[in-house]
Design an enzyme around this catalytic site. Structure first.
Site, PDB file in Angstrom:
ATOM      1  N   GLU A  37     -17.082  -8.164  15.717  1.00 11.72           N
ATOM      2  CA  GLU A  37     -16.316  -9.096  14.890  1.00 11.72           C
ATOM      3  C   GLU A  37     -14.965  -8.493  14.557  1.00 11.72           C
ATOM      4  O   GLU A  37     -14.694  -7.328  14.893  1.00 11.72           O
ATOM      5  CB  GLU A  37     -17.097  -9.446  13.615  1.00 11.72           C
ATOM      6  CG  GLU A  37     -17.371  -8.258  12.742  1.00 11.72           C
ATOM      7  CD  GLU A  37     -18.501  -8.513  11.735  1.00 11.72           C
ATOM      8  OE1 GLU A  37     -18.158  -8.949  10.640  1.00 11.72           O
ATOM      9  OE2 GLU A  37     -19.672  -8.255  12.037  1.00 11.72           O
ATOM     10  N   LYS A  93     -11.876  -6.885  12.473  1.00 13.58           N
ATOM     11  CA  LYS A  93     -11.691  -5.995  11.330  1.00 13.58           C
ATOM     12  C   LYS A  93     -10.483  -6.526  10.564  1.00 13.58           C
ATOM     13  O   LYS A  93      -9.337  -6.338  10.985  1.00 13.58           O
ATOM     14  CB  LYS A  93     -11.464  -4.556  11.798  1.00 13.58           C
ATOM     15  CG  LYS A  93     -11.371  -3.560  10.658  1.00 13.58           C
ATOM     16  CD  LYS A  93     -11.385  -2.145  11.208  1.00 13.58           C
ATOM     17  CE  LYS A  93     -11.414  -1.078  10.137  1.00 13.58           C
ATOM     18  NZ  LYS A  93     -10.592  -1.288   8.979  1.00 13.58           N
ATOM     19  N   ASP A 120      -7.548  -7.118   7.991  1.00 14.83           N
ATOM     20  CA  ASP A 120      -6.640  -6.164   7.363  1.00 14.83           C
ATOM     21  C   ASP A 120      -6.284  -6.670   5.971  1.00 14.83           C
ATOM     22  O   ASP A 120      -5.306  -7.386   5.793  1.00 14.83           O
ATOM     23  CB  ASP A 120      -5.386  -6.028   8.233  1.00 14.83           C
ATOM     24  CG  ASP A 120      -4.561  -4.825   7.842  1.00 14.83           C
ATOM     25  OD1 ASP A 120      -5.055  -3.989   7.057  1.00 14.83           O
ATOM     26  OD2 ASP A 120      -3.424  -4.718   8.313  1.00 14.83           O
ATOM     27  N   TYR A 177     -18.026 -10.706   5.488  1.00 13.75           N
ATOM     28  CA  TYR A 177     -18.518  -9.995   6.667  1.00 13.75           C
ATOM     29  C   TYR A 177     -19.812  -9.210   6.462  1.00 13.75           C
ATOM     30  O   TYR A 177     -20.264  -8.521   7.375  1.00 13.75           O
ATOM     31  CB  TYR A 177     -17.443  -9.092   7.267  1.00 13.75           C
ATOM     32  CG  TYR A 177     -16.896  -8.016   6.332  1.00 13.75           C
ATOM     33  CD1 TYR A 177     -17.719  -7.046   5.774  1.00 13.75           C
ATOM     34  CD2 TYR A 177     -15.540  -7.973   6.039  1.00 13.75           C
ATOM     35  CE1 TYR A 177     -17.216  -6.075   4.940  1.00 13.75           C
ATOM     36  CE2 TYR A 177     -15.019  -6.995   5.202  1.00 13.75           C
ATOM     37  CZ  TYR A 177     -15.873  -6.059   4.656  1.00 13.75           C
ATOM     38  OH  TYR A 177     -15.380  -5.098   3.825  1.00 13.75           O
ATOM     39  N   LYS A 228     -10.034   0.764  16.178  1.00 13.02           N
ATOM     40  CA  LYS A 228      -8.748   0.336  15.614  1.00 13.02           C
ATOM     41  C   LYS A 228      -7.742   0.155  16.732  1.00 13.02           C
ATOM     42  O   LYS A 228      -7.635   1.002  17.633  1.00 13.02           O
ATOM     43  CB  LYS A 228      -8.230   1.393  14.632  1.00 13.02           C
ATOM     44  CG  LYS A 228      -9.190   1.606  13.462  1.00 13.02           C
ATOM     45  CD  LYS A 228      -8.614   1.248  12.126  1.00 13.02           C
ATOM     46  CE  LYS A 228      -7.574   2.205  11.632  1.00 13.02           C
ATOM     47  NZ  LYS A 228      -7.171   1.919  10.260  1.00 13.02           N
ATOM     48  N   CYS A 277      32.389  -2.397   2.090  1.00 17.15           N
ATOM     49  CA  CYS A 277      31.684  -3.631   2.452  1.00 17.15           C
ATOM     50  C   CYS A 277      32.176  -4.108   3.816  1.00 17.15           C
ATOM     51  O   CYS A 277      33.384  -4.263   4.022  1.00 17.15           O
ATOM     52  CB  CYS A 277      31.934  -4.705   1.390  1.00 17.15           C
ATOM     53  SG  CYS A 277      31.205  -6.280   1.848  1.00 17.15           S
ATOM     54  N   CYS A 279      34.148  -7.535   3.194  1.00 16.98           N
ATOM     55  CA  CYS A 279      35.384  -7.707   2.424  1.00 16.98           C
ATOM     56  C   CYS A 279      36.117  -6.394   2.185  1.00 16.98           C
ATOM     57  O   CYS A 279      37.198  -6.389   1.606  1.00 16.98           O
ATOM     58  CB  CYS A 279      35.075  -8.384   1.087  1.00 16.98           C
ATOM     59  SG  CYS A 279      34.152  -7.332  -0.043  1.00 16.98           S
ATOM     60  N   CYS A 293      27.782  -4.442  -2.842  1.00 20.00           N
ATOM     61  CA  CYS A 293      29.210  -4.753  -2.834  1.00 20.00           C
ATOM     62  C   CYS A 293      29.504  -5.401  -4.179  1.00 20.00           C
ATOM     63  O   CYS A 293      28.944  -6.449  -4.502  1.00 20.00           O
ATOM     64  CB  CYS A 293      29.547  -5.718  -1.702  1.00 20.00           C
ATOM     65  SG  CYS A 293      31.199  -6.409  -1.905  1.00 20.00           S
ATOM     66  N   CYS A 340      33.696 -11.917  -1.928  1.00 19.43           N
ATOM     67  CA  CYS A 340      33.037 -11.463  -0.709  1.00 19.43           C
ATOM     68  C   CYS A 340      32.297 -12.653  -0.095  1.00 19.43           C
ATOM     69  O   CYS A 340      31.421 -13.255  -0.720  1.00 19.43           O
ATOM     70  CB  CYS A 340      32.089 -10.325  -1.073  1.00 19.43           C
ATOM     71  SG  CYS A 340      31.147  -9.692   0.302  1.00 19.43           S
TER      72      CYS A 340
HETATM   73  S1  IVH Z   1     -18.494  -3.790   7.625  1.00 21.14           S
HETATM   74  C1  IVH Z   1     -21.178  -0.520   5.829  1.00 21.14           C
HETATM   75  N1  IVH Z   1     -16.980  -5.584   8.776  1.00 21.14           N
HETATM   76  O1  IVH Z   1     -13.059  -1.962   7.067  1.00 21.14           O
HETATM   77  C2  IVH Z   1     -20.259  -1.366   6.578  1.00 21.14           C
HETATM   78  N2  IVH Z   1     -15.952  -3.944   7.406  1.00 21.14           N
HETATM   79  O2  IVH Z   1     -14.121   1.305   6.668  1.00 21.14           O
HETATM   80  C3  IVH Z   1     -19.449  -2.243   5.721  1.00 21.14           C
HETATM   81  N3  IVH Z   1     -13.513  -4.259   7.172  1.00 21.14           N
HETATM   82  O3  IVH Z   1     -13.177  -0.995   3.899  1.00 21.14           O
HETATM   83  C4  IVH Z   1     -18.215  -2.688   6.326  1.00 21.14           C
HETATM   84  N4  IVH Z   1     -13.368  -6.048   8.425  1.00 21.14           N
HETATM   85  O4  IVH Z   1     -13.389  -3.440   4.060  1.00 21.14           O
HETATM   86  C5  IVH Z   1     -17.032  -4.494   7.971  1.00 21.14           C
HETATM   87  N5  IVH Z   1     -15.759  -7.270   9.801  1.00 21.14           N
HETATM   88  C6  IVH Z   1     -15.816  -6.200   9.012  1.00 21.14           C
HETATM   89  C7  IVH Z   1     -14.661  -5.670   8.421  1.00 21.14           C
HETATM   90  C8  IVH Z   1     -14.767  -4.530   7.621  1.00 21.14           C
HETATM   91  C9  IVH Z   1     -12.705  -5.184   7.684  1.00 21.14           C
HETATM   92  C10 IVH Z   1     -13.070  -3.130   6.329  1.00 21.14           C
HETATM   93  C11 IVH Z   1     -13.959  -2.835   5.169  1.00 21.14           C
HETATM   94  C12 IVH Z   1     -13.957  -1.350   4.998  1.00 21.14           C
HETATM   95  C13 IVH Z   1     -13.311  -0.867   6.235  1.00 21.14           C
HETATM   96  C14 IVH Z   1     -14.258   0.020   7.003  1.00 21.14           C
END
Ligand code: IVH
Length: 678
Positions: free
Chosen positions: A120, A122, A124, A231, A320, A414, A417, A432, A438
């Site tokens: 799935e 991750k 941000d 998640y 990552k 500037c 001007c 400025c 300006c």
């Molecule tokens: S699972 C024990 N699933 O990534 C496992 N984490 O270090 C619990 N994060 O701070 C995390 N998307 O907040 C999981 N689909 C996802 C995620 C996710 C983002 C973040 C999570 C955590 C960091 C993992």
């Protein structure tokens, strides 16, 4: 309570519960399924009825009422809470080989037991845990250090994708975990507004999400349009939860959580790699940021067998994405001057392809940034695109530096001007100081003044303003109100066609209509540094008249809610300037609003939302909008299921008509409108 005054509250309570249930359902359809089942007006009426009842019978009000979504309560302090289950982090890696190792190690440890993985996104953003008891949200806590986090329950309740009460069946006691993200569109809009208000923009959506969850005023958090992506589900009794991660998320979706659909069960390393490859490219098309892929063993009973390392589980890993990075020559540096006089250095780069777009420019932030990076003339710069859309300069490619090159010398004058730049003590940016001489500052202020959220003089776009400026007709905001018909007819430049009779009339009518814009927006339009839309509203409502505001001391200004010392000083300085006072005097004589009106709370159009389009016989477009508002109605910019009427003038575009028809929004004429008022 004595016997005679006792009211049987049972039917009231029942009505309140039914209202809450209905509103929850409508919210659910709107945010989860993109469906509007009722008009805006019906929705507002339901919400208002519930608010009224809650006010009348506060003892019956539920802390989970959908009225809490709009916020209003103030977070006095964010209480520290110990997590019932520690919030672990994940082992993470940038290397596919390590993902291969994770996969073969897992297979070895599970020793022939059949199993699969889920892959799935991750997200941000900011990790939070939501505790639900008997289907009701009881607490929301940030991850913090994993053991202790901050109680952000009030703010979490304002996020529409966090269910307050669950649907269908659910475990009696469990925790839902997920990430609060700031979708790009909402983030960009919020940041542009901050910049326009002279506030420091947020560096990225993650920081902005984090800052939003820690806002004291939950009503402000409600406006931020955050999203929660669920998640993970856990509970004190694992046996009450499905035995696959996939199944848990599927169940969570049925309970009303927003679970992104981009999740896939994978049986082997090849399927995992294909998922990673796909999202490494496709991520740029998502409406929110992700920084990798999370791979989990799907069968939850196997989690115990795999166990934990020091701080992360052995049954999951995060891959990552490498921030995409290129090195490209710095061709030159431009210095941009904003409406406040702030100077921003911008690197002009040899165009280079990065993360799905061609990058030609990137900000160099300020003089300190250039110095810290030690950028020399002729250097090649490393440009990176991480989870965000905006490319960043992250360093100098020293391998490509030629001997004997000189460090960049920051501009001292500037570029527009020629005035020597100033650097205010404690601030990183150069300014400025030639405010009134300006060009970009003058034009920037004019553009801000006429912009939609300020005076809303639609027909005065940047090109027109430039034209009027070049013709010597408009040099400051007060000059706009001295424009005469015969001065503007026939004006033309290389960039714009000449102004004809009809368009001159429209322009003058729009200027005339702007005289009805309420005081708070006039105050915002003045473009005082740090005074944004919200600040202007609060100041206008506090002082009520321009004279009271002119007489206010810095201390008095700082007493206004949300106005800090810096803003108070900026406001006071602005009003103390004789040139500004002269402009105010002219604006006043022109008839602009300098007194706050008591808000119109009722009127025949109360509860109705209008979209106005086309040209009208008796009103300019702005005047008809003002008229609707004066009669208690609301104006919306675009047609949705919540629109009550499309008020159509002549020459309305066919798109609007089609949209209204498809959504069943009644289309009315100017004559219908006038009849309505009678
Ligand atoms: S699972 C024990 N699933 O990534 C496992 N984490 O270090 C619990 N994060 O701070 C995390 N998307 O907040 C999981 N689909 C996802 C995620 C996710 C983002 C973040 C999570 C955590 C960091 C993992």
């Amino acid at each position: 309570m004595d016997l005679f005054s006792a009211v049987d509250t049972a039917p009231i309570q029942q009505e309140m519960e039914q209202l809450a249930e209905r509103i929850d359902q409508l919210n659910y359809e709107y945010y989860m399924n993109d469906r509007s089942l009722v008009s805006d007006q019906e929705f507002d009426a339901l919400l208002r009825r519930l608010q009224d009842l809650e006010q009348q019978y506060p003892e019956l009000a539920s802390p989970l009422s959908p009225t809490k979504r709009v916020g209003g309560e103030v977070n006095k302090a964010f209480r520290q809470v110990t997590h019932r289950f520690p919030m672990l982090s994940l082992g993470n890696t940038y290397s596919i080989e390590e993902i291969e190792e994770f996969e073969s190690r897992t297979r070895r440890l599970l020793d022939g037991t059949p199993f699969s993985y889920t892959c799935e996104l991750k997200y941000d953003g900011v990790a939070i845990g939501l505790t639900y008891r008997h289907g009701r949200l009881v607490q929301a806590v940030t991850r913090g250090n994993g053991a202790v986090g901050d109680d952000i329950t009030l703010n979490a309740k304002t996020i529409p994708t966090i269910p307050l009460r669950l649907r269908g069946t659910f475990p009696d006691d469990f925790e839902a975990r997920g990430e609060v993200v700031y979708p790009f569109e909402a983030f960009d809009a919020m940041n542009s507004q901050r910049e326009a208000d002279g506030l420091e923009p947020f560096a990225n959506p993650r920081n902005a999400a984090s800052g939003s969850l820690k806002l004291q005023d939950s009503a402000e958090c409600a406006k931020r349009k955050l999203m929660f992506c669920m998640y993970f589900m856990m509970g004190p009794d694992e046996n009450l939860l499905p035995d696959t991660h996939f199944g848990r998320l599927e169940w969570a979706r049925q309970m009303g959580f927003k679970v992104q659909p981009y999740i896939q069960e994978c049986r082997d390393i090849n399927e995992i790699k294909a998922f990673i490859d796909h999202w490494d490219h496709a991520r740029w098309e998502l409406p929110f940021g992700i920084d990798g892929i999370v791979i989990k063993v799907n069968q939850t009973p196997l989690w115990d067998r795999l166990g934990l390392t020091a701080k992360s589980p052995r049954w999951a890993i995060a891959y990552k994405f490498k921030a995409e990075r290129v090195s490209t020559p710095l061709l030159s540096i431009s210095y941009q001057v904003g409406r406040t006089g702030k100077v921003t250095p911008v690197a002009n780069l040899q165009p280079v392809w990065l993360g799905g777009t061609t990058v030609r420019r990137a900000t160099l932030v300020n003089a300190d940034f250039i110095q810290k990076m030690d950028i020399h003339i002729g250097d090649h710069l490393f440009i990176e695109k991480g989870g965000e859309i905006i490319p960043k300069v992250v360093g100098v490619d020293l391998d490509q530096r030629l001997p004997g090159t000189m460090p960049v010398a920051y501009v001292q004058f500037c570029p527009e001007c020629g005035t020597p730049l100033l650097r205010v003590e404690g601030e990183a940016a150069h300014y400025c100081p030639n405010t009134d001489g300006c060009h970009p500052q003058i034009i920037g202020r004019l553009e801000h003044f006429v912009s939609r959220k300020a005076m809303d003089i639609e027909s005065l776009g940047p090109e027109r303003l430039e034209l009027l400026y070049q013709a010597g007709l408009v040099r400051n905001i007060a000059d706009i109100y001295d424009l005469q018909r015969e001065q503007i007819i026939g004006l033309a430049s290389d960039q714009s066609a000449s102004i004809q009779d009809k368009s001159a009339d429209n322009l003058l009518a729009a200027i005339e209509a702007s005289k009805q814009v309420p005081f708070e927006r006039v105050l915002f339009a003045l473009g005082i540094r740090y005074v944004g839309e919200v600040g202007a509203r609060k100041i206008a409502r506090h002082f009520r008249t321009i004279d009271a505001l002119l007489a206010a001391s810095v201390d008095e200004l700082a007493q206004v809610e949300d106005v800090g010392d810096v803003t108070a000083r900026a406001v006071s300085q602005w009003f103390a300037d004789p040139a500004h006072q002269a402009i105010l005097q002219r604006l006043r004589l022109a008839g602009l609003q300098f007194t706050a009106q008591v808000a119109e709370t009722s009127g025949p159009l109360q509860g109705y939302t209008f979209v106005v389009s086309g040209v009208f016989e008796h009103f300019s477009r702005d005047a008809i909008k003002a008229d609707i508002e004066q009669h208690g109605g609301r104006i919306a910019g675009s047609i949705s299921g919540k629109t009550s009427f499309l008020l159509a003038g002549e020459k309305m575009g066919p798109e609007k008509r089609r949209k209204a028809e498809s959504l069943g929004v009644p289309i009315i004429s100017e004559t219908d409108y006038l009849k309505m008022l009678q």
